[in-house]
Design an enzyme around this catalytic site. Structure first.
Site, mmCIF file in Angstrom:
data_model
loop_
_atom_site.group_PDB
_atom_site.id
_atom_site.type_symbol
_atom_site.label_atom_id
_atom_site.label_comp_id
_atom_site.label_asym_id
_atom_site.label_seq_id
_atom_site.Cartn_x
_atom_site.Cartn_y
_atom_site.Cartn_z
ATOM 1 N N GLU A 1 -13.047 2.102 17.714
ATOM 2 C CA GLU A 1 -13.935 2.109 16.551
ATOM 3 C C GLU A 1 -15.089 1.126 16.753
ATOM 4 O OE1 GLU A 1 -13.328 0.687 11.981
ATOM 5 O OE2 GLU A 1 -11.723 1.876 12.885
ATOM 6 N N ASP B 1 -9.286 7.315 8.587
ATOM 7 C CA ASP B 1 -10.266 6.291 8.238
ATOM 8 C C ASP B 1 -10.436 5.301 9.381
ATOM 9 O OD1 ASP B 1 -12.062 5.062 6.343
ATOM 10 O OD2 ASP B 1 -10.571 3.480 6.070
ATOM 11 N N HIS C 1 -13.967 3.804 8.136
ATOM 12 C CA HIS C 1 -13.150 2.613 7.891
ATOM 13 C C HIS C 1 -13.564 1.962 6.570
ATOM 14 C CE1 HIS C 1 -10.738 -0.857 9.910
ATOM 15 N NE2 HIS C 1 -10.456 -0.745 8.626
ATOM 16 N N ILE C 2 -13.447 2.764 5.520
ATOM 17 C CA ILE C 2 -13.883 2.321 4.196
ATOM 18 C C ILE C 2 -12.711 2.133 3.242
ATOM 19 C CG2 ILE C 2 -16.178 3.360 4.364
ATOM 20 C CD1 ILE C 2 -15.004 5.741 2.691
ATOM 21 N N GLY C 3 -11.487 2.116 3.781
ATOM 22 C CA GLY C 3 -10.309 2.029 2.908
ATOM 23 C C GLY C 3 -10.368 0.882 1.921
ATOM 24 N N ALA C 4 -10.818 -0.270 2.371
ATOM 25 C CA ALA C 4 -10.858 -1.447 1.503
ATOM 26 C C ALA C 4 -12.218 -1.650 0.857
ATOM 27 C CB ALA C 4 -10.487 -2.689 2.313
ATOM 28 N N ARG D 1 -4.621 1.308 11.087
ATOM 29 C CA ARG D 1 -5.339 0.889 12.286
ATOM 30 C C ARG D 1 -5.208 1.977 13.340
ATOM 31 N NH1 ARG D 1 -7.277 -2.337 9.430
ATOM 32 N NH2 ARG D 1 -7.641 -4.583 9.777
ATOM 33 N N ILE E 1 0.834 -1.201 0.000
ATOM 34 C CA ILE E 1 0.000 0.000 0.000
ATOM 35 C C ILE E 1 0.867 1.248 0.000
ATOM 36 C CG2 ILE E 1 -1.710 1.327 1.290
ATOM 37 C CD1 ILE E 1 -2.827 -1.353 2.315
#
Length: 400
Positions: free
Chosen positions: A260, A255, A283-286, A232, A151
């Site tokens: 969380e 993110d 938390h929409i990175g993936a 994270r 990444i």
């Protein structure tokens, strides 16, 4: 295998598992419901994304053999508890790299152009063009990357294409690698923070990276710099971040964050959500269709490989190197009971087997060779004891 899919997985992946002959139960579980579902269905393989897998759940899942995290990180799974029960844990690394990198770049641009604030004002019926027409722009600025895995490297490539220069640190990055990647090598995360106008984190969540971005890290950052975290929440000391937001004019695109929510929808409680210098995403990175399809296909591959060969691709809780002290090589005829007698002798000598493999040769006599790695101090007479077993051809032993 009996498989439980506890989080959303693409229909194509579910269909692929069914077509492979598995019995698939799809039950989008809350954390409370997962334990009951594992027990009720006598599940052998579990697929999760965001749902947490706890020690208590595993203690009641007597039939469970494999947990697949449909993503790269696996800190939502109690890996230690799984290891204690002989349950394999695997992940799907690298399948969502482009999606996370894209969001990272999106947060960079959003912070610079204050896109979220623009939209909020417009929806409230306020026209504030002069207020939002003061962005500095990204071209020519320095992006600092902490963590140059897949990444991090994609983010570097994208940023370089936009005219940014990159300074980077990673545990495995060498000065020679940095030259090849066209980035400036830094000796530490703090050095990255001190040189960059924008800092982005791309390290795995491990005990070694816990609060990597701490007070010293934020003290080293330039006033007014951007800070981005799409990895994270545990890698950031949020008290130190809040102090930097208030005292140094740092702006953050996050993110992920500490505490969380584990559920899909509901109340959000975090001290970061109302801070004017923070853009917080869910938390929409993936979470792109491309990434989810690729990750789902990898989860299918992991399960099918395990079901057909007992090999677990991407396994994260098998020791890379065992603590074995000796290697015992036993050549024998491939007959019933020979290895059982060999292992009985090993047991009586109080030797703890760590690894064992047995390979059968071609030919009418069907000889085989067993390699047994064990911990302990073998008696001198061990080879003679084993060679006395009927159908054992030869024995050798070395210290490793």
């Amino acid at each position: 295998m009996r498989i439980l899919i506890a989080d959303k997985l693409p229909e194509s992946s579910i269909k692929a598992l069914q077509e492979s002959g598995h019995r698939v139960a799809v039950n989008i579980c809350s954390n409370d419901a997962l334990q009951e579902a594992l027990t009720r269905h006598s599940i052998e393989a579990l697929v999760v994304r965001s749902t947490k897998v706890t020690r208590r759940m595993l203690e009641s899942a007597s039939s469970l053999e494999l947990i697949v995290r449909a993503g790269a990180g696996y800190d939502s799974i109690d890996v230690e508890a799984a290891s204690e029960r002989g349950i394999f844990v695997a992940n799907c690394p690298g399948r969502n790299s482009s999606a996370v990198a894209e969001l990272t770049i999106g947060l960079m641009i959003s912070l610079d152009r204050r896109i979220a604030d623009n939209v909020s004002e417009a929806r409230a019926g306020r026209w504030e063009k002069s207020k939002y027409a003061k962005a500095q722009g990204l071209k020519g600025r320095v992006l600092g990357i902490v963590g140059m895995g897949q990444i991090g490297r994609l983010v570097a490539q994208m940023a370089q294409g936009m005219g940014l220069s990159v300074v980077a640190w990673s545990r495995s990055l060498t000065p020679e690698d940095a030259v090849a990647l066209g980035v400036t090598y830094a000796d530490s995360p703090v050095e990255v923070a001190s040189q960059a106008d924008i800092v982005s984190l791309h390290v795995a969540a491990t005990p070694q990276t816990y609060h990597l971005a701490d007070a010293d890290f934020f003290s080293a950052m330039k006033p007014g710099a951007f800070f981005i975290n799409t990895t994270r929440g545990s890698v950031v000391d949020e008290n130190a971040l809040l102090a930097a937001l208030d005292n140094k004019g740092i702006r953050a695109g996050l993110d992920v964050f500490a505490g969380e929510p584990s559920y899909k929808q509901g109340a959000l409680e975090t001290s970061l959500r109302n801070h004017q210098s923070v853009y917080l995403t869910h938390h929409i990175g993936a979470s792109t269709m491309q990434a989810q399809e690729a990750t789902g296909a990898e989860a299918v591959r992991v399960i099918n490989t395990y079901a057909s060969s007992s090999v677990v691709p991407n396994c994260v809780n098998i020791a890379v190197q065992s603590s074995a002290t000796h290697l015992l090589t036993v050549r024998h005829l491939d007959k019933v009971g020979v290895l059982a007698k060999v292992l009985d002798v090993v047991r009586k000598c109080n030797l703890n087997v760590q690894e064992m493999e047995n390979q059968v040769f071609t030919g009418p006599r069907h000889a085989a060779v067993a390699r047994i790695r064990f911990v302990g101090t073998p008696p001198e007479e061990l080879p003679n004891l084993l060679e006395g077993i009927q159908d054992v051809l030869s024995v050798s032993q070395i210290k490793i």
